[in-house]
Write an enzyme that holds these catalytic residues in place. Sequence first.
Site, PDB file in Angstrom:
ATOM      1  N   GLU A 231      -9.422 -14.313   7.315  1.00 26.93           N
ATOM      2  CA  GLU A 231     -10.011 -13.718   6.104  1.00 26.93           C
ATOM      3  C   GLU A 231     -10.118 -14.714   4.948  1.00 26.93           C
ATOM      4  O   GLU A 231      -9.570 -14.498   3.863  1.00 26.93           O
ATOM      5  CB  GLU A 231      -9.218 -12.466   5.698  1.00 26.93           C
ATOM      6  CG  GLU A 231      -9.311 -11.366   6.731  1.00 26.93           C
ATOM      7  CD  GLU A 231      -8.645 -10.062   6.315  1.00 26.93           C
ATOM      8  OE1 GLU A 231      -7.842 -10.068   5.364  1.00 26.93           O
ATOM      9  OE2 GLU A 231      -8.928  -9.035   6.957  1.00 26.93           O
TER      10      GLU A 231
ATOM     11  N   CYS B 268     -10.696 -21.748  -6.231  1.00 24.61           N
ATOM     12  CA  CYS B 268      -9.598 -22.510  -6.819  1.00 24.61           C
ATOM     13  C   CYS B 268     -10.190 -23.325  -7.964  1.00 24.61           C
ATOM     14  O   CYS B 268     -11.330 -23.790  -7.873  1.00 24.61           O
ATOM     15  CB  CYS B 268      -9.004 -23.408  -5.741  1.00 24.61           C
ATOM     16  SG  CYS B 268      -7.888 -24.666  -6.372  1.00 24.61           S
TER      17      CYS B 268
ATOM     18  N   CYS C 154     -11.471 -29.311  -7.313  1.00 28.16           N
ATOM     19  CA  CYS C 154     -12.554 -28.325  -7.173  1.00 28.16           C
ATOM     20  C   CYS C 154     -13.549 -28.487  -8.326  1.00 28.16           C
ATOM     21  O   CYS C 154     -14.760 -28.362  -8.133  1.00 28.16           O
ATOM     22  CB  CYS C 154     -11.990 -26.908  -7.134  1.00 28.16           C
ATOM     23  SG  CYS C 154     -11.198 -26.514  -5.553  1.00 28.16           S
TER      24      CYS C 154
ATOM     25  N   GLU D  11     -10.169  -6.734  14.018  1.00 25.90           N
ATOM     26  CA  GLU D  11      -8.983  -5.952  13.652  1.00 25.90           C
ATOM     27  C   GLU D  11      -9.394  -4.526  13.293  1.00 25.90           C
ATOM     28  O   GLU D  11     -10.496  -4.306  12.774  1.00 25.90           O
ATOM     29  CB  GLU D  11      -8.286  -6.530  12.409  1.00 25.90           C
ATOM     30  CG  GLU D  11      -7.675  -7.888  12.565  1.00 25.90           C
ATOM     31  CD  GLU D  11      -7.026  -8.365  11.264  1.00 25.90           C
ATOM     32  OE1 GLU D  11      -6.668  -7.516  10.411  1.00 25.90           O
ATOM     33  OE2 GLU D  11      -6.901  -9.586  11.096  1.00 25.90           O
TER      34      GLU D  11
HETATM   35  C1  GAL Z   1      -5.972  -7.731   7.467  1.00 30.63           C
HETATM   36  C2  GAL Z   1      -5.263  -9.042   7.798  1.00 30.63           C
HETATM   37  C3  GAL Z   1      -4.150  -8.821   8.785  1.00 30.63           C
HETATM   38  C4  GAL Z   1      -3.274  -7.673   8.359  1.00 30.63           C
HETATM   39  C5  GAL Z   1      -4.140  -6.446   8.187  1.00 30.63           C
HETATM   40  C6  GAL Z   1      -3.375  -5.200   7.813  1.00 30.63           C
HETATM   41  O1  GAL Z   1      -6.723  -7.819   6.313  1.00 30.63           O
HETATM   42  O2  GAL Z   1      -6.181  -9.958   8.350  1.00 30.63           O
HETATM   43  O3  GAL Z   1      -3.383 -10.004   8.902  1.00 30.63           O
HETATM   44  O4  GAL Z   1      -2.644  -7.981   7.157  1.00 30.63           O
HETATM   45  O5  GAL Z   1      -5.091  -6.693   7.194  1.00 30.63           O
HETATM   46  O6  GAL Z   1      -4.247  -4.109   7.709  1.00 30.63           O
END
Ligand code: GAL
Length: 672
Positions: free
Chosen positions: A152, A157, A162, A309
């Site tokens: 993500e 910065c 930068c 995810e």
């Molecule tokens: C995402 C992140 C993961 C974990 C997850 C929890 O944004 O990439 O490492 O933190 O959220 O929902």
Amino acid sequence: MKFHYPELLHGGDYNPEQWMEQKDTIWKQDMQYAREAGINTLSIGIFSWAYLEPEDGVYDFSWMDEVMDNLAANGIKAVLATPSGARPAWMARKYPSVLRVTENRLNNVFGGRHNACYSSPDYERKVTEINTRLAERYKDHPALLMWHVSNEYNNDCHCPRCQERFRDWCRARYGTIENLNRAWWNSFWSHKYSCFEEIISPSSLGEEENVAHLLAWRRFSSDNLVRFFQTEIAPLRRITPDVPVTTNLMNTFSGLDYYALGRAMDVSSWDNYPDWRGDERDLKTARISAFHHDLMRGVGDQKPFLMMESSPSSVNWHTINPLRKPGTILYQGLQAIAHGSDSVQYFQFRAGRGGSEQYHGAVIDRTGTNRTRTFREVAEVGATLKQLKGVAGSETRNQIALLYDWHVRWAVEGAWMLHRHHERYVETVRDFHIELGRLGYGVDMVDELSDISGYKVLIAPMAYIMRPGFGEKLKAFVENGGTLITTYVSGYVNDELLTYMDADPSPINEIAGRHVDECDALDDRTFAHFVWNGKKYRVKEVAELSTLTTAQTLAVYADRFYATKPCFTVNGYGMGRCYYIAVRTDEDFLNDALRYILNEANLQPILPKLPEGTWATERYQEDGTRFVFVQNGTHEKKTVMLPKAMKDAVTGKMVYEQLEMGELSVAVLMDE
Ligand code: GAL
């Protein structure tokens, strides 16, 4: 390179380093549970840097060797991460430049995770070193499937390096300081620079109101991150040229031009955390997720993407974190597949005992067992995905494109006009997406740099800024027979945010056959109205007043001081047409107008007459095999009428005319 695996992926983030002292028990059990849940992939090493390089230059891959071997022995593929999402404490102490500086010029200290400076030479060197070693070590490992680069990526910065890079970026873009002053309209407030050395990043301590300066900084920060990504993947490309590369994205995250990043990777992937509530609110949530999936597919040039995810149960970081009603996880997974994903992956495979994510949903939750509802539901997803193996690698063939462009968003949200801080760019694009779904059409998301020549219809809501070449592309698109639908607040400014004037007109004016004289911002007590095809519609928030040149009027305002002025027009241009919607309306008008325009353009929906709360998408294999996905985003049963008998791809049973759908569900159908 197109990512292709012969099965749909099912798995998630796996953090065995949190259980290093229980290798003999927990690691073994992990493999057994993974097999039971029908898991064929696990993402490893995402936050493992301190375990891979416990001291500067001292590496330990022995544990990861074991994990990789375990995966291979169990038929599980590794989505192998580069660990740059979080750094070890020693690194921050030894090389403080790896940490970010805030816009208020404060140095961050060690901690958190996404806290790196993407211009730090130390960081670049350390990342390159560890990525090289990972690639060298695992290049021939049978478990290696793909690279998961960092995690993500986000934000900017403001450190001196930068700042220097920003000045170089400005030098490259503008050539001379005079050009920059002209482009940024720096005669305003006497903000003329005499040399590039005077340029610094925007900050509330100083300059934060020059819209062009702000946009330049956003563009630079995004470019700098894409450049860092290129640096990260250089050793991976060199050592493992055939292993696809991805990095996980966050849907409409505003800090980074995801199309630019998407163009630098092989497969787009993203993290999906809808706020399921288990009641009628889930329909909106499902529609927003559908939009996000389509956007993330668009970022990957419409190729299959990965849902990298999602939570297999509740999350722990929404304001309220309710449990998921049974069936929600299956719906969430199949919804991703319906919109073009080749995977259902979770965060996380096994929950840690401590840390802030101990209560986040996990395939193996804090009970540490497989005797949970979540585990059973995940296993059901696994079994379903096996049945749908034939979907893997299939692509969409949509004829409608919808524009969502990060530069447009930055420009609209930065502009001081209409409803300050409430311009609603994302929602406006999304509203069109929702109505297309309601009408049964599939849609591809594109940006102003995408190739749009193959589409029949392009919808470009609030296309405020014209990036280089976009005006010409639009003209060619419509001239060649395309249908363009655009709205209020389109084509107001050039790529530097300078307004178009009559002497230097916006390309949109010519295509739409009209020009905008004034634009009104309505508050929440003020509305206008218009009548079209005998039906009365409400105008809210934005109302443009224009003069027509070649366009024809489809509807005029009925009231306020704008009565009789056109608010919905069409212009024939070459072999195509441009529809201009000058008003923000409620969904009823969007739905009616889209139905009318798409019908005029001769486009057939995937399924006609879908009941409210359901929508359809399609995926095709190269040989023409078609999968039709019907979704019910409501908590009610729905009956969908099919134009012909089709086969249910999960059960293999025939479905005749009537498709009976349970609450929050996806049916996958094939032609017979
Ligand atoms: C995402 C992140 C993961 C974990 C997850 C929890 O944004 O990439 O490492 O933190 O959220 O929902």
